[in-house]
Design an enzyme around this catalytic site. Structure first.
Site, PDB file in Angstrom:
ATOM      1  N   ILE A   1       0.834  -1.203   0.000  1.00  0.00           N
ATOM      2  CA  ILE A   1       0.000   0.000   0.000  1.00  0.00           C
ATOM      3  C   ILE A   1       0.866   1.249   0.000  1.00  0.00           C
ATOM      4  O   ILE A   1       0.614   2.206  -0.735  1.00  0.00           O
ATOM      5  CB  ILE A   1      -0.939  -0.006   1.220  1.00  0.00           C
ATOM      6  CG1 ILE A   1      -1.942  -1.160   1.093  1.00  0.00           C
ATOM      7  CG2 ILE A   1      -1.678   1.322   1.348  1.00  0.00           C
ATOM      8  CD1 ILE A   1      -2.818  -1.338   2.307  1.00  0.00           C
TER       9      ILE A   1
ATOM     10  N   SER B   1     -22.603  -8.634   5.153  1.00  0.00           N
ATOM     11  CA  SER B   1     -22.660  -8.476   3.702  1.00  0.00           C
ATOM     12  C   SER B   1     -24.032  -8.885   3.178  1.00  0.00           C
ATOM     13  O   SER B   1     -24.680  -9.780   3.729  1.00  0.00           O
ATOM     14  CB  SER B   1     -21.589  -9.340   3.031  1.00  0.00           C
ATOM     15  OG  SER B   1     -21.766  -9.379   1.624  1.00  0.00           O
TER      16      SER B   1
ATOM     17  N   TYR C   1     -17.816 -17.504   1.955  1.00  0.00           N
ATOM     18  CA  TYR C   1     -17.964 -16.136   2.458  1.00  0.00           C
ATOM     19  C   TYR C   1     -19.440 -15.816   2.704  1.00  0.00           C
ATOM     20  O   TYR C   1     -19.805 -15.253   3.741  1.00  0.00           O
ATOM     21  CB  TYR C   1     -17.371 -15.148   1.453  1.00  0.00           C
ATOM     22  CG  TYR C   1     -17.475 -13.703   1.875  1.00  0.00           C
ATOM     23  CD1 TYR C   1     -16.530 -13.144   2.735  1.00  0.00           C
ATOM     24  CD2 TYR C   1     -18.511 -12.891   1.422  1.00  0.00           C
ATOM     25  CE1 TYR C   1     -16.621 -11.816   3.130  1.00  0.00           C
ATOM     26  CE2 TYR C   1     -18.611 -11.568   1.811  1.00  0.00           C
ATOM     27  CZ  TYR C   1     -17.660 -11.032   2.663  1.00  0.00           C
ATOM     28  OH  TYR C   1     -17.764  -9.719   3.055  1.00  0.00           O
TER      29      TYR C   1
ATOM     30  N   SER D   1     -20.689 -17.544   5.811  1.00  0.00           N
ATOM     31  CA  SER D   1     -20.136 -16.957   7.034  1.00  0.00           C
ATOM     32  C   SER D   1     -20.881 -15.680   7.399  1.00  0.00           C
ATOM     33  O   SER D   1     -21.129 -15.404   8.577  1.00  0.00           O
ATOM     34  CB  SER D   1     -18.638 -16.670   6.856  1.00  0.00           C
ATOM     35  OG  SER D   1     -18.410 -15.572   5.987  1.00  0.00           O
ATOM     36  N   LYS D   2     -21.269 -14.897   6.393  1.00  0.00           N
ATOM     37  CA  LYS D   2     -22.008 -13.666   6.657  1.00  0.00           C
ATOM     38  C   LYS D   2     -23.473 -13.950   6.980  1.00  0.00           C
ATOM     39  O   LYS D   2     -24.105 -13.212   7.739  1.00  0.00           O
ATOM     40  CB  LYS D   2     -21.896 -12.730   5.451  1.00  0.00           C
ATOM     41  CG  LYS D   2     -20.479 -12.188   5.241  1.00  0.00           C
ATOM     42  CD  LYS D   2     -19.969 -11.458   6.475  1.00  0.00           C
ATOM     43  CE  LYS D   2     -18.612 -10.819   6.240  1.00  0.00           C
ATOM     44  NZ  LYS D   2     -18.110 -10.080   7.430  1.00  0.00           N
TER      45      LYS D   2
END
Length: 258
Positions: free
Chosen positions: A34, A117, A177, A180-181
């Site tokens: 970054i 999410s 994912y 999990s959300k």
């Protein structure tokens, strides 16, 4: 990770490193990318560069820290799926449990905001659990329980380990994912119900929110939402004084369906 076999930061199977050194190295490498105004490479947090035996032996250390091969995995190999579930669901649950005893009573209530999410929505048009009965159980606050959430995640992990998760009726998009959300969303509603039983003056309110497709390393900098806008709803929920708001799901400061 671009370390040589003799490098002190090498994380290959040949040399087992402590979990803390793994995390420090991963974070340092991402920061370097970054700082150099380069995209944070997915390989910096790739499972192939981490001793999976070490992860297996130190599961508690990795709950709350995820390793991703790419923002859009086309497969859900083990132990990746287990790490995603441990990070997003188990890690979140453990953090809330550990934090509650340290929260000071307030006449305006104490607030917990979980980042979730839209991919975890129960009744998404294109991305949802195919089992209607299970969806209804997870949607019904009366039947919702920790055991139900945990057993759903465990069933998925077992099928992943056996290699037959594709035909299990799980969400089709970013399966591990998304699940999990979904678990985080369900946990938010369940915890709100439990916390509502606390006496006046000790109330704790919990909500979750979707920050959107944010332009960060996690999305490979492909997100459309600036980080400050992605954080806006979470900050708003943390500061809002309406004590009737708990166990809800928000995006762009608006309540959305679970």
């Amino acid at each position: 990770m671009k370390s040589s076999p003799n490098s002190p930061t090498n994380l290959t199977v040949g040399k087992q490193r402590s979990p803390s050194k793994v995390l420090v190295h991963c974070c340092q490498q991402v920061k370097v990318n970054i700082d150099n105004k380069r995209k944070a490479r997915a390989e910096d947090l790739s499972l192939k560069n981490v001793n999976t035996l070490m992860i297996e032996e130190n599961k508690e250390c990795f709950s709350g820290f995820g390793f991703f091969d790419s923002p859009h995995p086309s497969a859900v190999p083990m132990p990746r799926a287990e790490i995603v579930i441990n990070t997003n669901y188990i890690g979140t649950k453990n953090m809330v449990k550990a934090a509650i005893p340290f929260m000071r009573p307030s006449s305006e209530g104490v607030r917990i905001v979980l980042v979730s999410s839209r991919l975890g929505r129960l009744n998404g048009r294109r991305n949802r659990i195919a089992n209607v009965a299970l969806r209804q159980q997870l949607e019904d606050t009366e039947s919702l329980s920790k055991d139900l959430i945990d057993s759903t995640m465990n069933k998925f992990l077992i099928q992943t380990k056996d290699g037959n998760w594709v035909n299990g009726g799980w969400p089709q998009n970013n399966t591990d994912y998304s699940l999990s959300k979904l678990a985080v969303n369900a946990y938010t509603r369940l915890t709100a119900k439990i916390l509502a039983e606390r006496p006046e003056g000790q109330r704790i309110y919990i909500n979750c929110c979707c920050p959107g497709w944010v332009k960060t390393a996690m999305t490979g900098w492909a997100g459309l939402t600036p980080p400050e806008e992605g954080a806006d709803t979470a900050v708003w929920l943390a500061l809002i004084r309406d004590q009737s708001i708990s166990g809800k799901f928000f995006a762009e400061r608006r309540e959305i369906n679970f």
